[in-house]
Write a protein that holds these residues in place. Structure first.
Motif, PDB file in Angstrom:
ATOM      1  N   THR A 152      18.779   6.623 -98.188  1.00  0.00           N
ATOM      2  CA  THR A 152      20.164   6.706 -98.646  1.00  0.00           C
ATOM      3  C   THR A 152      20.275   7.527 -99.920  1.00  0.00           C
ATOM      4  OG1 THR A 152      20.726   4.572 -97.654  1.00  0.00           O
ATOM      5  CG2 THR A 152      22.159   5.365 -99.413  1.00  0.00           C
ATOM      6  N   GLN A 171      19.525  13.764 -92.566  1.00  0.00           N
ATOM      7  CA  GLN A 171      20.655  13.581 -91.662  1.00  0.00           C
ATOM      8  C   GLN A 171      20.249  13.804 -90.208  1.00  0.00           C
ATOM      9  OE1 GLN A 171      23.558  16.297 -93.284  1.00  0.00           O
ATOM     10  NE2 GLN A 171      24.343  14.802 -94.755  1.00  0.00           N
ATOM     11  N   ILE A 218      18.245  10.695 -89.102  1.00  0.00           N
ATOM     12  CA  ILE A 218      19.127   9.550 -88.848  1.00  0.00           C
ATOM     13  C   ILE A 218      19.893   9.748 -87.548  1.00  0.00           C
ATOM     14  CG2 ILE A 218      21.179   8.328 -89.680  1.00  0.00           C
ATOM     15  CD1 ILE A 218      20.149   8.758 -92.520  1.00  0.00           C
ATOM     16  N   THR A 219      20.362  10.968 -87.311  1.00  0.00           N
ATOM     17  CA  THR A 219      21.098  11.261 -86.079  1.00  0.00           C
ATOM     18  C   THR A 219      20.240  11.040 -84.847  1.00  0.00           C
ATOM     19  OG1 THR A 219      22.492  12.896 -87.214  1.00  0.00           O
ATOM     20  CG2 THR A 219      22.361  13.036 -84.805  1.00  0.00           C
ATOM     21  N   ARG A 272      19.403   7.185 -84.407  1.00  0.00           N
ATOM     22  CA  ARG A 272      20.556   6.385 -83.991  1.00  0.00           C
ATOM     23  C   ARG A 272      21.142   6.853 -82.661  1.00  0.00           C
ATOM     24  NH1 ARG A 272      24.966   6.737 -87.351  1.00  0.00           N
ATOM     25  NH2 ARG A 272      25.672   4.632 -86.809  1.00  0.00           N
ATOM     26  N   ALA A 321      16.677   4.047 -90.202  1.00  0.00           N
ATOM     27  CA  ALA A 321      17.826   4.936 -90.037  1.00  0.00           C
ATOM     28  C   ALA A 321      19.134   4.143 -90.037  1.00  0.00           C
ATOM     29  CB  ALA A 321      17.691   5.724 -88.732  1.00  0.00           C
ATOM     30  N   TYR A 322      19.148   3.012 -89.349  1.00  0.00           N
ATOM     31  CA  TYR A 322      20.355   2.178 -89.326  1.00  0.00           C
ATOM     32  C   TYR A 322      20.652   1.595 -90.699  1.00  0.00           C
ATOM     33  CZ  TYR A 322      21.023   2.322 -84.279  1.00  0.00           C
ATOM     34  OH  TYR A 322      21.297   2.739 -82.994  1.00  0.00           O
ATOM     35  N   ALA A 343      19.779   2.848 -93.534  1.00  0.00           N
ATOM     36  CA  ALA A 343      20.200   3.946 -94.401  1.00  0.00           C
ATOM     37  C   ALA A 343      21.701   4.186 -94.276  1.00  0.00           C
ATOM     38  CB  ALA A 343      19.423   5.220 -94.061  1.00  0.00           C
ATOM     39  N   GLU A 344      22.211   4.163 -93.047  1.00  0.00           N
ATOM     40  CA  GLU A 344      23.647   4.350 -92.835  1.00  0.00           C
ATOM     41  C   GLU A 344      24.452   3.171 -93.374  1.00  0.00           C
ATOM     42  OE1 GLU A 344      25.717   7.078 -91.093  1.00  0.00           O
ATOM     43  OE2 GLU A 344      24.067   7.644 -92.405  1.00  0.00           O
ATOM     44  N   ARG A 395      24.524   3.583 -97.073  1.00  0.00           N
ATOM     45  CA  ARG A 395      25.406   4.697 -97.424  1.00  0.00           C
ATOM     46  C   ARG A 395      26.859   4.238 -97.412  1.00  0.00           C
ATOM     47  NH1 ARG A 395      28.439   8.770 -95.078  1.00  0.00           N
ATOM     48  NH2 ARG A 395      28.138   7.859 -93.000  1.00  0.00           N
ATOM     49  N   GLY A 396      27.232   3.453 -96.399  1.00  0.00           N
ATOM     50  CA  GLY A 396      28.585   2.921 -96.346  1.00  0.00           C
ATOM     51  C   GLY A 396      28.871   1.997 -97.526  1.00  0.00           C
ATOM     52  N   SER A 403      27.157  -4.306 -98.321  1.00  0.00           N
ATOM     53  CA  SER A 403      26.316  -4.010 -97.155  1.00  0.00           C
ATOM     54  C   SER A 403      25.747  -5.248 -96.491  1.00  0.00           C
ATOM     55  CB  SER A 403      25.146  -3.102 -97.573  1.00  0.00           C
ATOM     56  OG  SER A 403      25.601  -1.909 -98.164  1.00  0.00           O
TER      57      SER A 403
END
Length: 219
Positions: free
Chosen positions: A39, A54, A57-58, A61, A104-105, A107-108, A111-112, A148
């Protein structure tokens, strides 16, 4: 079915449960800090690193976890030239796949949570004379974690159930022993017992996570 039969199939299933919990703790203790690192690394001014994270992560996910596990276990050794050096123990390969996927999940999710922190908090920290490290550790990160936490809790519960995917890469966990008993004895009782064990684990974990959430709500 007799009590003796239940005890007979329960012993190996409890051994499988140990493997399930072992994987769970390894993944959760590794993927959470890795997700947090991703993140903050994605916020760097070094654009190639940001794009690489990015992309990672893409991909993680956007493709099934099962496919990732199969690729790491059976696909990496088939890569020309370097494949012989990428042969991993099945459990190590499974841990690697789970960690990369869940990082990866997480991290998102982080980030949120970071985006949910009001920009004014950064400005207020500067007014107070805090440096970047103090701002992040004392002001921003506690608020980010609070936002989070519900999503992290949901992913944690999902991880418990996803450990059943170990069965697909021939790692002897709970579902493996349940399936073995079903094939041998032609009864669905092992499935029922396995379901109760998964349910018990998730109920205990849910209670712990809800307690943590309530604690953060009042801080």
């Amino acid at each position: 079915m007799s009590i003796d039969y239940i005890q007979m199939i329960l012993r190996p299933m409890l051994d499988g449960t140990k493997m399930t919990l072992f994987l769970f703790f390894i993944v959760i203790c590794t993927s959470l800090p890795l997700g947090l690192l991703l993140t903050f690394a994605a916020r760097t001014r070094f654009k190639p690193l940001t794009w690489l994270i990015q992309l990672y992560i893409t991909v993680m996910r956007g493709t099934p976890l099962l496919l990732q596990l199969l690729f790491i276990c059976f696909g990496l050794p088939l890569i020309p030239v370097v494949g012989d050096y990428l042969v991993l123990d099945r459990f190590v390969a499974a841990c690697t796949g789970f960690i990369l996927n869940y990082a990866a999940y997480f991290a998102e999710i982080f980030r949120g949570g970071l985006l949910a922190v009001d920009r004014g908090q950064f400005e207020a920290a500067q007014v107070l004379g805090l440096n970047k490290w103090q701002t992040m550790t004392r002001i921003i990160m506690p608020q980010m974690f609070r936002v989070s936490l519900p999503a992290v809790a949901n992913e944690t519960i999902t991880l418990v159930k996803d450990t059943a995917l170990l069965y697909a890469v021939a790692v002897p966990e709970l579902l493996h022993y349940a399936q073995t008993a079903v094939n041998r004895d032609f009864t669905t009782l092992p499935y029922f017992i396995a379901g109760l064990i998964y349910l018990a684990i998730t109920l205990v974990l849910t209670a712990i996570l809800k307690r943590i959430e309530r604690r953060y709500q009042y801080q």
